[in-house]
Write an enzyme that holds these catalytic residues in place. Structure first.
Site, PDB file in Angstrom:
ATOM      1  N   LYS A  22       8.774 -13.773  -7.178  1.00 18.14           N
ATOM      2  CA  LYS A  22       8.465 -12.944  -7.980  1.00 18.14           C
ATOM      3  C   LYS A  22       9.046 -11.541  -7.927  1.00 18.14           C
ATOM      4  CE  LYS A  22       5.675  -9.579  -9.192  1.00 18.14           C
ATOM      5  NZ  LYS A  22       6.437  -8.696  -9.626  1.00 18.14           N
TER       6      LYS A  22
ATOM      7  N   GLU B   7       6.416  -7.047   4.970  1.00 15.00           N
ATOM      8  CA  GLU B   7       7.341  -6.127   5.283  1.00 15.00           C
ATOM      9  C   GLU B   7       6.830  -4.818   4.432  1.00 15.00           C
ATOM     10  OE1 GLU B   7       9.201  -6.203   7.630  1.00 15.00           O
ATOM     11  OE2 GLU B   7       9.348  -8.147   8.040  1.00 15.00           O
TER      12      GLU B   7
ATOM     13  N   CYS C 105      13.383   1.510   2.821  1.00 13.63           N
ATOM     14  CA  CYS C 105      12.235   1.459   3.514  1.00 13.63           C
ATOM     15  C   CYS C 105      12.510   2.238   4.925  1.00 13.63           C
ATOM     16  CB  CYS C 105      11.529   0.259   3.924  1.00 13.63           C
ATOM     17  SG  CYS C 105      12.678  -1.090   4.348  1.00 13.63           S
TER      18      CYS C 105
ATOM     19  N   GLU D 155       4.151   8.213   3.037  1.00 12.69           N
ATOM     20  CA  GLU D 155       5.380   7.506   2.702  1.00 12.69           C
ATOM     21  C   GLU D 155       5.874   8.283   1.262  1.00 12.69           C
ATOM     22  OE1 GLU D 155       6.066   3.585   1.277  1.00 12.69           O
ATOM     23  OE2 GLU D 155       7.932   3.620   2.554  1.00 12.69           O
TER      24      GLU D 155
HETATM   25  P1  NDP Z   1       4.805  -2.515  -4.682  1.00 20.50           P
HETATM   26  O1  NDP Z   1       3.873  -2.768  -3.355  1.00 20.50           O
HETATM   27  O2  NDP Z   1       4.352  -1.860  -5.631  1.00 20.50           O
HETATM   28  O3  NDP Z   1       5.502  -3.686  -5.215  1.00 20.50           O
HETATM   29  C1  NDP Z   1       6.237  -4.784  -4.280  1.00 20.50           C
HETATM   30  C2  NDP Z   1       6.096  -6.215  -5.076  1.00 20.50           C
HETATM   31  O4  NDP Z   1       4.727  -6.464  -5.294  1.00 20.50           O
HETATM   32  C3  NDP Z   1       6.479  -5.999  -6.486  1.00 20.50           C
HETATM   33  O5  NDP Z   1       7.096  -7.262  -7.107  1.00 20.50           O
HETATM   34  C4  NDP Z   1       5.031  -5.697  -7.391  1.00 20.50           C
HETATM   35  O6  NDP Z   1       5.383  -5.957  -8.787  1.00 20.50           O
HETATM   36  C5  NDP Z   1       4.421  -6.743  -6.616  1.00 20.50           C
HETATM   37  N1  NDP Z   1       2.888  -6.363  -6.548  1.00 20.50           N
HETATM   38  C6  NDP Z   1       2.315  -5.263  -6.694  1.00 20.50           C
HETATM   39  N2  NDP Z   1       0.854  -5.442  -6.844  1.00 20.50           N
HETATM   40  C7  NDP Z   1       0.694  -6.515  -6.615  1.00 20.50           C
HETATM   41  C8  NDP Z   1      -0.465  -7.697  -6.302  1.00 20.50           C
HETATM   42  N3  NDP Z   1      -1.806  -7.013  -6.316  1.00 20.50           N
HETATM   43  N4  NDP Z   1      -0.427  -8.913  -5.769  1.00 20.50           N
HETATM   44  C9  NDP Z   1       0.840  -9.524  -5.652  1.00 20.50           C
HETATM   45  N5  NDP Z   1       1.938  -8.679  -5.677  1.00 20.50           N
HETATM   46  C10 NDP Z   1       1.859  -7.465  -6.335  1.00 20.50           C
HETATM   47  O7  NDP Z   1       6.300  -1.737  -3.668  1.00 20.50           O
HETATM   48  P2  NDP Z   1       7.363  -1.255  -4.515  1.00 20.50           P
HETATM   49  O8  NDP Z   1       7.887  -2.149  -5.519  1.00 20.50           O
HETATM   50  O9  NDP Z   1       7.090   0.163  -5.085  1.00 20.50           O
HETATM   51  O10 NDP Z   1       8.169  -1.051  -3.275  1.00 20.50           O
HETATM   52  C11 NDP Z   1       8.428   0.216  -2.343  1.00 20.50           C
HETATM   53  C12 NDP Z   1       7.532  -0.281  -1.315  1.00 20.50           C
HETATM   54  O11 NDP Z   1       8.312  -1.337  -0.426  1.00 20.50           O
HETATM   55  C13 NDP Z   1       7.614   0.840  -0.281  1.00 20.50           C
HETATM   56  O12 NDP Z   1       6.575   1.087   0.295  1.00 20.50           O
HETATM   57  C14 NDP Z   1       8.516   0.559   0.784  1.00 20.50           C
HETATM   58  O13 NDP Z   1       8.457   1.250   2.106  1.00 20.50           O
HETATM   59  C15 NDP Z   1       8.465  -0.932   1.058  1.00 20.50           C
HETATM   60  N6  NDP Z   1       9.729  -1.688   1.367  1.00 20.50           N
HETATM   61  C16 NDP Z   1       9.435  -2.245   2.599  1.00 20.50           C
HETATM   62  C17 NDP Z   1      10.819  -2.831   3.181  1.00 20.50           C
HETATM   63  C18 NDP Z   1      10.391  -3.587   4.526  1.00 20.50           C
HETATM   64  O14 NDP Z   1      11.463  -4.217   4.829  1.00 20.50           O
HETATM   65  N7  NDP Z   1       9.610  -3.004   5.459  1.00 20.50           N
HETATM   66  C19 NDP Z   1      11.834  -3.016   2.588  1.00 20.50           C
HETATM   67  C20 NDP Z   1      11.811  -2.267   1.349  1.00 20.50           C
HETATM   68  C21 NDP Z   1      10.923  -1.752   0.670  1.00 20.50           C
HETATM   69  P3  NDP Z   1       5.502  -4.800  -9.672  1.00 20.50           P
HETATM   70  O15 NDP Z   1       6.649  -4.333  -9.294  1.00 20.50           O
HETATM   71  O16 NDP Z   1       5.102  -5.540 -10.842  1.00 20.50           O
HETATM   72  O17 NDP Z   1       4.358  -3.904  -9.360  1.00 20.50           O
END
Ligand code: NDP
Length: 483
Positions: free
Chosen positions: A173, A248, A282, A385
């Site tokens: 997803k 991650e 990130c 963050e």
């Molecule tokens: P989110 O945690 O909001 O979302 C990540 C994914 O999880 C999306 O596909 C989201 O769907 C989905 N999601 C949201 N809620 C749920 C749930 N309850 N159960 C399962 N899946 C869910 O993060 P962002 O998309 O806002 O991404 C930014 C974040 O990602 C930042 O904190 C960044 O630091 C981190 N990141 C970390 C990296 C690493 O390698 N450590 C690399 C890149 C980013 P939807 O979009 O529909 O909410």
């Protein structure tokens, strides 16, 4: 208007609900496509397809699986411009960044894991001449993969490639905020002849489609990249089901500059590590820590270089800074800049929406690259963050002090440090609490090394053998050697 359907069992299908969500182009604020609003029924269909595909895919000769993944890498490269443009429109990032970084790296991910699996080792332990133990590693079944919006195709492929290479099948997803490149990847999978059900892409909202993947009883492996709050929710759901989970998560990375560092290199690379992809990486160094004797000069030069960044239409060549990914993200950045003011910060440049934008981008989600000084190291802006084009700069006096500052957040993803003193570089690198430390560089990625974070930045490591091990289950086979 284009509707992005789910890709299940090798077919493009409507979501069970029949409903679609609007997909907005961040540079214009306009709806430009729609994406499937999936729920647990679509996830169930995808799991069934993945389960049916698993026996043949997991027992296919490794070289054949490898060839298919190499073909997918080639397809991505052949469609570089189309994919990069799609990602730029979907995400708001400068097209030139998508062309030079995101999409080539997605191709590299498939190629890397397509060949890594050919060299994947099993261990053998001999117990004198009494017994041999060897470790069989078999794919764990259906992997659930959930990825974020900031580097959409790159981070999706970073997980999908090792999962498929090991023989797992996948239900993925992507973020519903940036679904386009995952949709196009589904088309490319069909073109290269990936067997139906091997990769299934279910679009939709995190709390609905994403959560249905996490709680599905027949998905034993979950790989997630995203925010720390979401990661904690996933861990809570998955733990009682004894799923194998890789998380991650976020970062608040220090960028440490000693006075002896090469000043030109430090300015150039610090601007990049602060504002690449509008700070929505990130690994961005959002807290710059500068040795006191170099602080004033650094701040002046850094602000000058930041002001020179070109904000504009992501699709235009001169643009260095595109749009933030969404209105929600823009609101979050504005909230933190206001908080910085309340916490006593001095906004040295940026701090607001740009005055002049191209006609097409008047309603887009743009924010000026912003530099803040004079904040305490333990204020919220320095600990939480932001994930946008906002950096703080703080002076430090000693090596001990900068280590304390660097570690003064709950996060521990990455750090960079700049010095010509090699002994100091090793000493400080060892003491920083993070999964990666870059010395005199930023974001050099060797795909063989373990990648991930510590503390609230996550658990588990991706990359190289770590990833192949993650998607496989080890079984020890012990053979007694005869009397
Ligand atoms: P989110 O945690 O909001 O979302 C990540 C994914 O999880 C999306 O596909 C989201 O769907 C989905 N999601 C949201 N809620 C749920 C749930 N309850 N159960 C399962 N899946 C869910 O993060 P962002 O998309 O806002 O991404 C930014 C974040 O990602 C930042 O904190 C960044 O630091 C981190 N990141 C970390 C990296 C690493 O390698 N450590 C690399 C890149 C980013 P939807 O979009 O529909 O909410």
């Amino acid at each position: 208007m284009k509707q992005l359907q789910n890709y299940i069992d090798g077919k493009f299908v409507d979501p069970a609900s029949g409903s679609y969500l609007d997909n907005i182009e961040p540079a214009t604020g306009q709806v430009y496509s729609q994406v499937a609003d999936s729920d647990e029924r679509d996830v169930e269909a995808a799991v069934q397809a993945a389960e049916q595909a698993f026996p043949a895919w997991s027992t296919m000769p490794t070289a054949e699986r490898s060839s298919l993944l190499l073909a997918l890498g080639d397809k991505i490269e052949a469609n570089l411009e189309r994919l990069a443009r799609a990602e730029s429109v979907d995400n708001g990032k400068p097209l030139k960044l998508a062309i030079s970084l995101d999409i080539p790296r997605a191709a590299t991910n498939f190629r890397f894991f397509a060949t890594a699996i050919l060299h994947f080792r099993s261990e053998l332990h001999t117990m004198d001449l009494d017994a041999l133990n060897y470790t069989l590693r078999r794919p764990r079944g259906v992997a659930g993969i959930i990825s974020p919006w900031n580097l959409p195709l790159y981070l999706l492929s970073w997980k999908v490639a090792p999962a498929l290479a090991t023989g797992c099948t996948v239900v993925a997803k992507p973020s519903e905020v940036t679904p386009m490149t995952a949709f196009l990847l589904s088309e490319l999978c069909a073109e290269v002849g990936l067997p139906p059900g091997v990769l299934n892409v279910v679009h939709g909202l995190g709390p609905k489609a994403g959560a249905a993947i996490v709680r599905h009883p027949r998905i034993p492996t979950i790989s997630f990249t995203g925010g720390t709050v979401t990661g904690a929710e996933i861990a809570r759901t998955a733990a009682p089901m004894f799923k194998k989970v890789g998380l991650e998560l976020g970062g608040k990375n220090p960028n440490i500059i000693f006075a002896d560092a090469d000043p030109d290199q430090v300015i150039r690379e610090s601007v990049r590590s602060s504002f690449a992809n509008q700070g929505q990486v990130c690994l961005c160094g959002s807290r710059i820590l500068v040795e006191e004797s170099a602080y004033a000069t650094f701040v002046d030069r850094f602000i000058e270089a930041t002001r020179a960044l070109n904000i504009g239409d992501p699709l235009e060549e001169p643009t260095d800074q595109g749009a933030l990914v969404s209105k929600a993200q823009l609101d979050k950045v504005q909230y933190y800049v206001q908080l910085a003011r309340e916490e006593g910060g001095n906004i040295r440049c940026g701090g607001s929406i740009p005055d002049s934008l191209p006609e097409r981008c008047q309603n887009g989600y743009f924010f000026q690259p912003t530099v803040i000084t004079d904040l305490s190291i333990d204020c919220r802006v320095n600990r939480e963050e932001i994930f946008g084009p906002v950096v703080t700069i703080t002076p430090f006096k000693t090596e001990d002090e900068v280590v304390e500052y660097a570690n003064a957040t709950d996060y521990g993803l990455a750090a960079s440090l700049w010095t010509r003193d090699l002994s100091r570089a090793h000493r400080v690198a060892e003491r920083i609490e993070s999964g990666t430390v870059w010395i005199n560089c930023w974001m050099i990625r060797d795909l063989r090394v373990p990648f991930g974070g510590t503390k609230s930045s996550g658990v588990g490591r991706e990359g190289g053998e770590e990833a192949l091990r993650f998607y496989t289950e080890p079984k020890n086979v012990c053979i007694k050697i005869g009397e």
